[in-house]
Write a protein that holds these residues in place. Structure first.
Motif, PDB file in Angstrom:
ATOM      1  N   TYR A 159       0.769  -1.310   0.065  1.00  0.00           N
ATOM      2  CA  TYR A 159       0.025  -0.037   0.164  1.00  0.00           C
ATOM      3  C   TYR A 159       0.867   1.251  -0.093  1.00  0.00           C
ATOM      4  O   TYR A 159       1.444   1.633   1.119  1.00  0.00           O
ATOM      5  CB  TYR A 159      -0.975  -0.139   1.202  1.00  0.00           C
ATOM      6  CG  TYR A 159      -1.794  -1.229   1.140  1.00  0.00           C
ATOM      7  CD1 TYR A 159      -3.144  -1.078   0.895  1.00  0.00           C
ATOM      8  CD2 TYR A 159      -1.533  -2.388   1.820  1.00  0.00           C
ATOM      9  CE1 TYR A 159      -3.961  -2.230   0.983  1.00  0.00           C
ATOM     10  CE2 TYR A 159      -2.372  -3.318   1.931  1.00  0.00           C
ATOM     11  CZ  TYR A 159      -3.521  -3.372   1.295  1.00  0.00           C
ATOM     12  OH  TYR A 159      -4.224  -4.550   1.629  1.00  0.00           O
ATOM     13  N   PRO A 160       1.211   2.018  -1.053  1.00  0.00           N
ATOM     14  CA  PRO A 160       1.925   2.920  -1.143  1.00  0.00           C
ATOM     15  C   PRO A 160       1.523   4.079  -0.183  1.00  0.00           C
ATOM     16  O   PRO A 160       0.307   4.258   0.194  1.00  0.00           O
ATOM     17  CB  PRO A 160       1.822   3.646  -2.542  1.00  0.00           C
ATOM     18  CG  PRO A 160       1.449   2.302  -3.484  1.00  0.00           C
ATOM     19  CD  PRO A 160       0.505   1.575  -2.456  1.00  0.00           C
ATOM     20  N   CYS A 161       2.657   4.837   0.587  1.00  0.00           N
ATOM     21  CA  CYS A 161       2.153   5.873   1.510  1.00  0.00           C
ATOM     22  C   CYS A 161       3.377   6.831   1.564  1.00  0.00           C
ATOM     23  O   CYS A 161       4.376   6.703   0.825  1.00  0.00           O
ATOM     24  CB  CYS A 161       1.825   5.089   2.926  1.00  0.00           C
ATOM     25  SG  CYS A 161       3.423   4.296   3.607  1.00  0.00           S
ATOM     26  N   ARG A 162       3.155   7.625   2.398  1.00  0.00           N
ATOM     27  CA  ARG A 162       4.079   8.631   2.879  1.00  0.00           C
ATOM     28  C   ARG A 162       4.284   8.390   4.375  1.00  0.00           C
ATOM     29  O   ARG A 162       3.243   8.353   5.299  1.00  0.00           O
ATOM     30  CB  ARG A 162       3.666  10.133   2.524  1.00  0.00           C
ATOM     31  CG  ARG A 162       3.872  10.049   0.973  1.00  0.00           C
ATOM     32  CD  ARG A 162       3.496  11.584   0.615  1.00  0.00           C
ATOM     33  NE  ARG A 162       4.270  12.456   1.138  1.00  0.00           N
ATOM     34  CZ  ARG A 162       5.248  13.061   0.499  1.00  0.00           C
ATOM     35  NH1 ARG A 162       5.963  12.535  -0.678  1.00  0.00           N
ATOM     36  NH2 ARG A 162       5.719  14.057   1.014  1.00  0.00           N
ATOM     37  N   ILE A 163       5.643   8.498   4.896  1.00  0.00           N
ATOM     38  CA  ILE A 163       5.845   8.451   6.412  1.00  0.00           C
ATOM     39  C   ILE A 163       6.560   9.709   6.640  1.00  0.00           C
ATOM     40  O   ILE A 163       7.671   9.727   6.043  1.00  0.00           O
ATOM     41  CB  ILE A 163       6.377   7.037   6.896  1.00  0.00           C
ATOM     42  CG1 ILE A 163       6.752   7.288   8.243  1.00  0.00           C
ATOM     43  CG2 ILE A 163       7.730   7.042   6.065  1.00  0.00           C
ATOM     44  CD1 ILE A 163       7.320   5.884   8.851  1.00  0.00           C
ATOM     45  N   ASN A 164       5.892  10.511   7.607  1.00  0.00           N
ATOM     46  CA  ASN A 164       6.625  11.820   7.923  1.00  0.00           C
ATOM     47  C   ASN A 164       7.030  12.576   6.445  1.00  0.00           C
ATOM     48  O   ASN A 164       8.114  13.179   6.513  1.00  0.00           O
ATOM     49  CB  ASN A 164       7.653  11.750   8.814  1.00  0.00           C
ATOM     50  CG  ASN A 164       7.160  11.183  10.178  1.00  0.00           C
ATOM     51  OD1 ASN A 164       6.105  10.821  10.374  1.00  0.00           O
ATOM     52  ND2 ASN A 164       8.305  11.268  11.195  1.00  0.00           N
ATOM     53  N   LYS A 165       6.136  12.536   5.630  1.00  0.00           N
ATOM     54  CA  LYS A 165       6.289  13.008   4.353  1.00  0.00           C
ATOM     55  C   LYS A 165       7.312  12.172   3.188  1.00  0.00           C
ATOM     56  O   LYS A 165       7.495  12.999   2.343  1.00  0.00           O
ATOM     57  CB  LYS A 165       6.796  14.752   4.559  1.00  0.00           C
ATOM     58  CG  LYS A 165       5.746  15.477   5.394  1.00  0.00           C
ATOM     59  CD  LYS A 165       4.348  15.488   4.632  1.00  0.00           C
ATOM     60  CE  LYS A 165       3.386  16.142   5.770  1.00  0.00           C
ATOM     61  NZ  LYS A 165       2.043  16.271   5.176  1.00  0.00           N
ATOM     62  N   LYS A 166       7.703  11.185   3.630  1.00  0.00           N
ATOM     63  CA  LYS A 166       8.756  10.310   2.813  1.00  0.00           C
ATOM     64  C   LYS A 166       7.996   9.295   2.232  1.00  0.00           C
ATOM     65  O   LYS A 166       7.194   8.549   2.748  1.00  0.00           O
ATOM     66  CB  LYS A 166       9.951  10.002   3.763  1.00  0.00           C
ATOM     67  CG  LYS A 166      10.931   9.221   3.080  1.00  0.00           C
ATOM     68  CD  LYS A 166      11.834  10.313   2.145  1.00  0.00           C
ATOM     69  CE  LYS A 166      12.934   9.602   1.532  1.00  0.00           C
ATOM     70  NZ  LYS A 166      13.758  10.781   0.825  1.00  0.00           N
TER      71      LYS A 166
END
Length: 209
Positions: A159-166
Motif C-alpha cells: 500500500y503506497p504511502c508517505r511516512i513523515n512526508k517521505k
C-alpha cells in the motif's frame, strides 16, 4: 466492526433488533454457527446489549461505528487516511526477505523504487488500530510469491504511502506473523537513519485513496 455495522444498519442504534444467524453470517462471510460466538464477544466487550434474541448497540458500540464512519467519510471526501504510531524493533525477518532479489525486483517494478533491505516496524496507537481495517479496503499492489530451491516464499500486499512526508509503502505478507496493531514499512532508504528515528519515535502514515 462489520458485525456492528450490520446491527447499525438494522436500526440497532436506538432500539433492540432481531435477525437470523444466517443473515449476519452472510454479511460477515462466516458460517451461521459462528454468529453466536461473535455476538457473545461483542457483548463481552460492552459493544452490544443482548436480551434473548434481541441486540442493541451500546454507547461504546455507537462510538466505534462513528469512528469508522468518520474515517471513511474523510478517506472518500479528502482521499487520505492518516495513521499514527510509534517505531518499535523488528524481528529481522524483513531484512531477510528483502535481501532476496526476487522480492526487490518485483517490488521495484510495482511501486517504483528498490526497497532498502529491511523494514521499519510501527506499533499503532490503540485508538488507531481500527484504521487498519479501512486500509485493507483499499486496492493493494500485489507481489506474487515464488519458489527458490526448496523454499517457497509467499506473496505480499503493498500500500503506497508517505511516512513523515517521505515516500514509502506499507507491506503486508500473506503469511504475516505480526499482530493487527503492528505494520511494516518499506522505503528506498533506511528510514531510521533518513528520518532520524529511534524506538518510540512518533510517526504519521499518509495513505491516498
Amino acid at each position: 466492526m462489520e458485525a456492528l455495522i450490520f446491527i447499525l444498519s438494522r436500526g440497532g442504534m436506538d432500539r433492540f433488533v432481531q435477525f437470523k444467524n444466517k443473515e449476519l453470517a452472510a454479511f460477515l462471510g462466516v458460517t451461521p454457527q459462528a454468529v453466536p460466538y461473535i455476538v457473545k464477544k461483542l457483548e463481552s466487550e460492552k459493544l452490544v446489549l443482548k436480551r434473548d434474541r434481541w441486540v442493541k448497540l451500546t454507547e461504546k458500540g455507537v462510538e466505534e461505528c462513528l469512528k469508522f464512519y468518520t474515517i471513511l467519510k474523510s478517506a472518500f471526501e479528502h482521499k487520505q487516511l492518516l495513521i499514527r504510531g510509534s517505531v518499535i524493533s523488528g524481528t529481522g525477518e524483513g531484512k531477510k526477505f528483502l535481501s532476496l532479489k526476487e522480492y526487490k525486483q518485483a517490488i521495484s517494478k510495482e511501486i517504483g523504487f528498490e526497497p532498502f533491505e529491511g523494514t521499519l516496524n510501527i506499533l499503532l496507537h490503540p485508538q488507531e488500530v481500527w484504521k487498519r481495517e479501512v486500509l485493507l479496503r483499499k486496492e493493494p499492489v500485489f507481489v506474487p510469491g515464488f519458489k527458490k530451491g526448496e523454499e517457497v516464499y509467499g506473496g505480499v500486499y503493498l500500500y503506497p504511502c508517505r511516512i513523515n512526508k517521505k515516500n514509502a509503502a506499507i507491506i503486508i505478507p500473506l503469511k504475516s506473523r505480526h499482530p493487527s496493531n503492528v505494520i511494516e514499512i518499506v522505503a528506498k532508504e533506511n528510514l531510521r537513519k533518513k528520518l532520524k528515528l529511534k524506538n518510540t519515535s512518533e510517526v504519521i502514515l499518509e495513505v491516498e485513496f
